[in-house]
Design a protein around this motif. Structure first.
Motif, mmCIF file in Angstrom:
data_model
loop_
_atom_site.group_PDB
_atom_site.id
_atom_site.type_symbol
_atom_site.label_atom_id
_atom_site.label_comp_id
_atom_site.label_asym_id
_atom_site.label_seq_id
_atom_site.Cartn_x
_atom_site.Cartn_y
_atom_site.Cartn_z
ATOM 1 N N GLY A 155 95.764 -47.407 18.989
ATOM 2 C CA GLY A 155 95.418 -46.436 17.970
ATOM 3 C C GLY A 155 96.349 -45.253 17.881
ATOM 4 N N GLY A 156 97.631 -45.471 18.133
ATOM 5 C CA GLY A 156 98.602 -44.385 18.114
ATOM 6 C C GLY A 156 98.744 -43.647 19.426
ATOM 7 N N TRP A 157 97.828 -43.883 20.375
ATOM 8 C CA TRP A 157 97.908 -43.263 21.699
ATOM 9 C C TRP A 157 98.886 -44.033 22.582
ATOM 10 C CZ3 TRP A 157 95.557 -38.728 22.828
ATOM 11 C CH2 TRP A 157 94.485 -38.321 22.015
ATOM 12 N N ARG A 158 99.584 -43.304 23.443
ATOM 13 C CA ARG A 158 100.483 -43.898 24.434
ATOM 14 C C ARG A 158 100.105 -43.313 25.793
ATOM 15 N NH1 ARG A 158 105.668 -43.616 24.476
ATOM 16 N NH2 ARG A 158 106.217 -45.830 24.308
ATOM 17 N N LEU A 159 99.487 -44.150 26.610
ATOM 18 C CA LEU A 159 98.923 -43.737 27.895
ATOM 19 C C LEU A 159 99.686 -44.437 29.013
ATOM 20 C CD1 LEU A 159 95.166 -44.245 26.943
ATOM 21 C CD2 LEU A 159 96.593 -42.234 26.523
ATOM 22 N N LEU A 160 99.990 -43.702 30.069
ATOM 23 C CA LEU A 160 100.777 -44.228 31.181
ATOM 24 C C LEU A 160 99.939 -44.193 32.451
ATOM 25 C CD1 LEU A 160 103.717 -45.173 31.916
ATOM 26 C CD2 LEU A 160 104.140 -42.807 32.609
ATOM 27 N N THR A 161 99.902 -45.313 33.169
ATOM 28 C CA THR A 161 99.178 -45.355 34.435
ATOM 29 C C THR A 161 100.144 -45.146 35.595
ATOM 30 O OG1 THR A 161 99.390 -47.762 34.806
ATOM 31 C CG2 THR A 161 97.564 -47.007 33.419
ATOM 32 N N ALA B 233 112.526 -44.138 33.157
ATOM 33 C CA ALA B 233 111.696 -43.028 32.706
ATOM 34 C C ALA B 233 112.221 -42.426 31.410
ATOM 35 C CB ALA B 233 111.624 -41.963 33.793
ATOM 36 N N ASP B 234 113.533 -42.343 31.250
ATOM 37 C CA ASP B 234 114.084 -41.716 30.046
ATOM 38 C C ASP B 234 114.037 -42.629 28.830
ATOM 39 O OD1 ASP B 234 116.095 -43.514 30.664
ATOM 40 O OD2 ASP B 234 117.633 -42.004 31.030
ATOM 41 N N GLN B 235 113.516 -43.855 28.993
ATOM 42 C CA GLN B 235 113.352 -44.775 27.870
ATOM 43 C C GLN B 235 111.897 -44.877 27.403
ATOM 44 O OE1 GLN B 235 114.987 -48.321 29.724
ATOM 45 N NE2 GLN B 235 116.996 -47.963 28.813
ATOM 46 N N LEU B 236 111.009 -44.109 28.003
ATOM 47 C CA LEU B 236 109.586 -44.247 27.707
ATOM 48 C C LEU B 236 109.206 -43.735 26.325
ATOM 49 C CD1 LEU B 236 107.757 -43.140 30.973
ATOM 50 C CD2 LEU B 236 107.697 -45.401 29.918
ATOM 51 N N GLY B 237 109.803 -42.664 25.880
ATOM 52 C CA GLY B 237 109.327 -41.983 24.685
ATOM 53 C C GLY B 237 108.155 -41.081 25.019
ATOM 54 N N GLU B 238 107.491 -40.579 23.994
ATOM 55 C CA GLU B 238 106.400 -39.623 24.186
ATOM 56 C C GLU B 238 105.201 -40.278 24.866
ATOM 57 O OE1 GLU B 238 103.594 -36.517 21.604
ATOM 58 O OE2 GLU B 238 104.884 -37.972 20.589
ATOM 59 N N ILE B 239 104.640 -39.584 25.839
ATOM 60 C CA ILE B 239 103.428 -40.022 26.523
ATOM 61 C C ILE B 239 102.336 -38.993 26.265
ATOM 62 C CG2 ILE B 239 102.360 -40.529 28.749
ATOM 63 C CD1 ILE B 239 104.414 -42.615 27.851
ATOM 64 N N ASP B 240 101.214 -39.457 25.741
ATOM 65 C CA ASP B 240 100.117 -38.544 25.402
ATOM 66 C C ASP B 240 99.275 -38.161 26.608
ATOM 67 O OD1 ASP B 240 100.404 -38.488 22.436
ATOM 68 O OD2 ASP B 240 100.044 -40.641 22.673
ATOM 69 N N ALA B 241 99.108 -39.084 27.544
ATOM 70 C CA ALA B 241 98.293 -38.799 28.728
ATOM 71 C C ALA B 241 98.679 -39.747 29.849
ATOM 72 C CB ALA B 241 96.804 -38.940 28.419
ATOM 73 N N VAL B 242 98.500 -39.276 31.065
ATOM 74 C CA VAL B 242 98.712 -40.078 32.266
ATOM 75 C C VAL B 242 97.364 -40.322 32.931
ATOM 76 C CG1 VAL B 242 99.711 -40.082 34.588
ATOM 77 C CG2 VAL B 242 101.060 -39.265 32.652
ATOM 78 N N THR C 290 98.231 -34.592 28.801
ATOM 79 C CA THR C 290 97.170 -34.452 29.790
ATOM 80 C C THR C 290 97.361 -35.427 30.941
ATOM 81 O OG1 THR C 290 95.646 -33.822 28.034
ATOM 82 C CG2 THR C 290 94.670 -34.506 30.116
ATOM 83 N N VAL C 291 97.084 -34.962 32.159
ATOM 84 C CA VAL C 291 97.062 -35.833 33.332
ATOM 85 C C VAL C 291 95.623 -35.911 33.822
ATOM 86 C CG1 VAL C 291 97.898 -36.208 35.685
ATOM 87 C CG2 VAL C 291 99.418 -35.189 33.966
ATOM 88 N N LEU C 292 95.045 -37.108 33.773
ATOM 89 C CA LEU C 292 93.690 -37.329 34.265
ATOM 90 C C LEU C 292 93.785 -37.952 35.650
ATOM 91 C CD1 LEU C 292 91.963 -38.788 31.064
ATOM 92 C CD2 LEU C 292 92.236 -36.403 31.762
ATOM 93 N N THR C 293 93.073 -37.372 36.616
ATOM 94 C CA THR C 293 93.190 -37.839 37.991
ATOM 95 C C THR C 293 91.944 -37.404 38.766
ATOM 96 O OG1 THR C 293 94.706 -37.936 39.895
ATOM 97 C CG2 THR C 293 94.495 -35.801 38.767
#
Length: 261
Positions: free
Chosen positions: A17-23, A52-61, A85-88
């Motif tokens: 849905g347009g979000w880009r989330l990284l684990t 890492a420099d190829q990821l593009g924008e990350i909305d949340a981790v 945002t970083v959720l942890t």
């Protein structure tokens, strides 16, 4: 539709849905040695499939825990200020907060919502983990998994197990959540100093957990790239092959290649 790109180890890019989330960001080069405390450590064996420099924008981790470098290494840590945002864990949020890192701490079974103009909000609920044998919490610290829910979701929540063994807290996921896709941290982690004791799911436990949770799709990660991962893909495939009702649900992702689920 959900798109997942497995980058290596516990690190995956989730797009929906347009979000880009990284684990669990791990982007250090191969060859480094790490010490996790109490006589444990490991070596990184492979490069990340995407730099890492190829990821593009990350909305949340979605960071299961910050204190082990196979889940957050130096290069991954350097990304956090630019990652929204970083959720942890609650303890992790206290350690990471400041220096431009916008961290939110979650206790198991508490929730927060990711919101942004023009996008469907995502409710994120922390789920329990125990990153080792009974009574290991004072040594291994807090860890959480994540359940993601959004409007229009077709087949149940997207659940990321986090680093955990099979125990009652994880079994509670089966009682409380309808899981569509389960992203399972495997690897059967062990260390010489603690002998046969394990710190993550092995193949047999992954099968047992999947039978309880009954996800429509099972996505294994956290099984390659590090020396302390003692069970690789072949071991997990053998375990799932013995459970034919589950084997057809397993989706192995080619590293670095986006997969639509």
């Amino acid at each position: 539709m959900v798109r997942i790109t497995h980058i290596g180890g516990p690190t995956a890019l989730i797009e929906v849905g347009g979000w880009r989330l990284l684990t669990d960001p791990t982007f250090d080069p191969a060859g480094g040695s790490y010490r996790f405390g109490w006589g444990t450590g490991s070596e990184k064996l492979t490069e990340p499939a995407i730099a890492a420099d190829q990821l593009g924008e990350i909305d949340a981790v979605l960071l299961s825990h910050d204190h082990h470098e196979d889940n957050l290494d130096a290069a991954g840590r350097a990304l956090l200020p630019a990652c929204g945002t970083v959720l942890t864990t609650q303890a992790g949020a206290r350690r990471l907060g400041g220096d431009g890192v916008r961290a939110r701490g979650l206790a198991p079974w508490t929730s927060t919502t990711l919101e942004r103009d023009g996008r469907t909000p995502i409710e994120v609920t922390a789920t329990p983990c125990r990153h080792g044998p009974p009574l290991s919490h004072p040594i291994v610290g807090d860890v959480v998994g994540f359940a993601l829910r959004w409007e229009g979701q077709q087949e149940g929540v997207l659940w990321i197990s986090g680093d955990t063994v099979l125990y009652d807290g994880v079994r509670e996921v089966a009682r409380r959540l309808d899981v569509g896709t389960a992203v399972l941290h495997l690897g059967g982690v062990r260390f010489p100093i603690s002998g046969p004791l394990r710190y993550t799911l092995n193949g047999e436990e992954a099968v047992e957990l999947s039978r309880l949770v009954q996800p429509r799709t099972i996505v294994p990660i956290h099984y390659e790239g590090w020396k302390h991962f003692r069970e690789g893909r072949a071991d997990a495939e053998t375990a799932f092959a013995a459970a034919p009702e589950l084997a057809e649900r397993v989706r192995w992702l080619e590293l670095g290649v986006p997969a639509d689920l």
